[in-house]
Design an enzyme around this catalytic site. Structure first.
Site, PDB file in Angstrom:
ATOM      1  CG  LEU A  89     -39.033  19.699  13.921  1.00 15.46           C
ATOM      2  CD1 LEU A  89     -38.498  18.283  14.044  1.00 15.46           C
ATOM      3  CD2 LEU A  89     -40.484  19.766  14.373  1.00 15.46           C
ATOM      4  CG  ASP A 113     -23.626  27.520  22.702  1.00 13.91           C
ATOM      5  OD1 ASP A 113     -24.741  27.587  23.258  1.00 13.91           O
ATOM      6  OD2 ASP A 113     -22.585  27.874  23.251  1.00 13.91           O
ATOM      7  CG  LEU A 135     -39.411  17.296  19.142  1.00 13.71           C
ATOM      8  CD1 LEU A 135     -38.122  16.624  19.605  1.00 13.71           C
ATOM      9  CD2 LEU A 135     -40.112  16.443  18.104  1.00 13.71           C
TER      10      LEU A 135
END
Length: 186
Positions: A89, A113, A135
């Protein structure tokens, strides 16, 4: 059931403060999974170095595996024998995650980060020949601020989607108000 992997192979790119943040985020993931109605089987891969040291200081960490929250120093590609089952993802992917399949492993990059470390997750996935997805945030919401989510936000969204089977509801339930989330009018 479904599986989630947190890939901690980015330790060497992060500052001590970022590593502490990641350790906390992994702890939040464990707590959320423990409370979830539809918990995932979780494996934290490439866990070593400073992130491991952080978690070793968390009370109860050695017992997390009793609750299907496993960890290994092995890399993602060694921990799972079939890379075709892994979906990495990353918001840099061109593919949108539509559903969560029980036979797939959803991998979240353990990176704090992402603004400084642009594209490290997708570069890693592509280097391993692993599928990627993002997503479906843009389909349902206008994020006024950055589209970068913490490791535990992504984790919580997956848990919530598994429970509600509704991306919009899952996103609205998890994303903090400070992200200036606005629903898209359909």
């Amino acid at each position: 059931g479904y599986q989630i992997c947190i890939d901690c192979s980015f330790d060497h790119l992060m500052t001590p403060k970022e590593i502490n943040s990641l350790g906390l985020q992994i702890h939040f993931c464990y707590a959320a999974n423990k409370k979830s109605r539809h918990p995932a089987t979780v494996t934290v891969t490439s866990l070593g170095g400073e992130t491991r040291k952080f978690l070793d200081n968390v009370e109860g960490f050695p017992n997390w595996s009793d609750r299907a929250f496993l960890n290994t120093s092995e890399s993602l590609e060694k921990a799972y024998s079939d890379p075709s089952k892994i979906v990495y993802l990353t918001s840099d992917s061109e593919h949108v995650l539509e559903s969560i399949d029980d036979d797939k492993i959803y991998c979240i990059g353990g990176i704090v980060d992402r603004n400084r470390l642009k594209r490290v997750a997708i570069d890693r996935a592509e280097g391993l020949g692993i599928a990627t997805a993002k997503l479906p945030i843009a389909d349902f919401l206008h994020l006024v601020t950055t589209k970068v989510l913490t490791t535990n936000h992504v984790f919580d969204i997956l848990l919530k989607f598994k429970e509600l089977q509704d991306w919009k509801a899952a996103l609205l339930a998890v994303l903090p108000k400070r992200k200036n989330v606005e629903e898209k009018q359909s």
